[in-house]
Design a protein around this motif. Structure first.
Motif, PDB file in Angstrom:
ATOM      1  N   THR A 167       8.411   3.638   1.358  1.00 16.92           N
ATOM      2  CA  THR A 167       8.194   4.977   0.803  1.00 16.92           C
ATOM      3  C   THR A 167       9.305   5.330  -0.179  1.00 16.92           C
ATOM      4  N   LEU A 191       0.933   3.733 -12.832  1.00 20.94           N
ATOM      5  CA  LEU A 191       1.018   4.585 -11.635  1.00 20.94           C
ATOM      6  C   LEU A 191       0.360   5.951 -11.864  1.00 20.94           C
ATOM      7  N   MET A 218       2.979   1.563  -3.473  1.00 14.32           N
ATOM      8  CA  MET A 218       2.063   1.915  -4.568  1.00 14.32           C
ATOM      9  C   MET A 218       1.658   3.391  -4.451  1.00 14.32           C
ATOM     10  N   SER A 219       1.291   3.811  -3.236  1.00 16.57           N
ATOM     11  CA  SER A 219       0.866   5.204  -3.031  1.00 16.57           C
ATOM     12  C   SER A 219       2.007   6.156  -3.329  1.00 16.57           C
ATOM     13  N   ALA A 220       3.219   5.810  -2.854  1.00 20.12           N
ATOM     14  CA  ALA A 220       4.376   6.681  -3.091  1.00 20.12           C
ATOM     15  C   ALA A 220       4.681   6.763  -4.583  1.00 20.12           C
ATOM     16  N   THR A 279      -4.152   9.621 -12.412  1.00 22.76           N
ATOM     17  CA  THR A 279      -4.927  10.821 -12.761  1.00 22.76           C
ATOM     18  C   THR A 279      -4.763  11.189 -14.231  1.00 22.76           C
ATOM     19  N   VAL A 327       2.480   6.362  -7.085  1.00 17.54           N
ATOM     20  CA  VAL A 327       1.421   7.167  -7.697  1.00 17.54           C
ATOM     21  C   VAL A 327       1.672   8.658  -7.426  1.00 17.54           C
ATOM     22  N   ALA A 328       2.016   8.986  -6.179  1.00 15.19           N
ATOM     23  CA  ALA A 328       2.265  10.382  -5.813  1.00 15.19           C
ATOM     24  C   ALA A 328       3.452  10.942  -6.594  1.00 15.19           C
ATOM     25  N   GLY A 350       8.933   3.338  -3.318  1.00  8.40           N
ATOM     26  CA  GLY A 350       7.841   3.824  -4.162  1.00  8.40           C
ATOM     27  C   GLY A 350       8.231   5.074  -4.938  1.00  8.40           C
ATOM     28  N   LEU A 357       0.839  -1.200   0.000  1.00  2.00           N
ATOM     29  CA  LEU A 357       0.000   0.000   0.000  1.00  2.00           C
ATOM     30  C   LEU A 357       0.877   1.254   0.000  1.00  2.00           C
ATOM     31  N   ILE A 358       1.972   1.225   0.778  1.00  2.00           N
ATOM     32  CA  ILE A 358       2.837   2.402   0.861  1.00  2.00           C
ATOM     33  C   ILE A 358       3.598   2.624  -0.444  1.00  2.00           C
TER      34      ILE A 358
END
Lengths: 150, 149
Positions: free
Chosen positions: B89, B32, A134-136, B35, A138-139, B92, A131-132
């Motif tokens: 983090t 990824l 993937m979110s990082a 949007t 995407v961000a 990612g 989850l982390i």
């Protein structure tokens, strides 16, 4: 959000995924090991006697895959239009590589170790990791593509 | 035998990555880019891989031994700690910057892709940096243990 249906390749994605899953089953059933690429690579740097052979063999397999693919597809490797041009884009690859190397070892896993094997074992640690990252991811893409605009 | 099965596993893994399209950083970045013009393909890669692996791991877990009758070396850790969160983090962010995670980088290397080669060299520096960091940390812990005693 708009889905790019022209780029969507459901059958290749699903069958490629199943092949990846099957590969990790082979490794756990015969070698008793997790098919986590960052862990396999990282373990080569901290040499432990008798623990390097299977790692090299697995990496050799990864390297052999594109040749086998090319042999089946009359010499053509899967092409990407990915070609970094600006120094900024090459810089992204370098900084990205450094962060992926350090981060995956700190977290004990990457897309394969946590994402495939960990989730397949219903590990809560892996679920949090996935989850982390993937979110990082995407961000980060949001920042580079839609905010910084490169 | 174990070298052969590890080699076969690596080969199947690499073929899976190629077939799934994960060796193309643009496809990964398109996944990824939720949007933008989103390509959901990689979600199916994960579903296929996890679904297939779950069956195999359940069987391996039930056996508790490998088919050649050796110990399984599977992590039993459950704690959710700072290294897991910080590391994931950083990973990612790096993944989003480069479009490569470790496996596709290595596969792309032998396929002769220059971007993959640049990524993998940086990746090794990152892995090496962590090995160094880990050693320093252990050394500090050991020093503290000596000071405490």
């Amino acid at each position: 959000m708009s889905v790019d249906w022209s780029a969507f390749t459901p059958w290749q994605a699903l069958s490629g995924g199943i092949l990846i899953g099957f590969a990790s089953v082979v490794l756990v059933l015969w070698n008793g090991r997790i098919a986590g690429i960052s862990g396999i690579l990282g373990g080569l740097l901290i040499r432990v006697d008798g623990d390097s052979g299977w790692r090299f063999a697995f990496i050799l397999g990864l390297l052999a895959a594109p040749w086998l693919w090319a042999a089946v597809h009359r010499g053509s490797l899967p092409q990407s239009s990915f070609s970094p041009g600006s120094p900024w884009e090459w810089g992204q690859l370098v900084v990205g590589g450094l962060l992926v190397g350090f981060g995956t070892r700190l977290a004990n896993g990457c897309t394969s170790g946590h994402g495939v094997c960990g989730l397949a074992r219903f590990s809560p640690r892996s679920l949090v990791a996935v989850l982390i990252f993937m979110s990082a991811g995407v961000a980060t893409v949001f920042m580079t593509r839609h905010v910084a605009g490169v | 035998m174990k070298l052969l099965t590890a080699f076969i596993s690596g080969t199947l893994f690499g073929l899976g990555l190629i077939l799934a399209g994960m060796t193309d950083p643009l496809k990964v970045l398109a996944f990824l880019d939720v949007t933008g013009r989103w390509d959901p393909s990689l979600a199916l890669v994960m579903i296929g891989a996890i679904g297939c692996a779950a069956v195999g791991f359940a069987y391996a877990g039930k056996r508790r031994r490998t088919l050649p009758d050796d110990d399984l070396q599977l992590s039993t850790r459950r704690e959710i700690n700072a290294p897991l969160i910080v590391g994931s983090t950083l990973f990612g962010i790096g993944w989003g910057l480069a479009g490569y995670c470790p496996g596709p980088g290595v596969v792309g290397l032998w396929a002769g892709s220059l971007p993959a080669a640049v990524f993998v060299i940086a990746l090794f520096f990152g892995l090496e940096a962590h090995a160094w960091y880990d050693q320093e940390r252990r050394q500090d812990d050991a020093d503290e243990a000596v000071a405490d005693s």
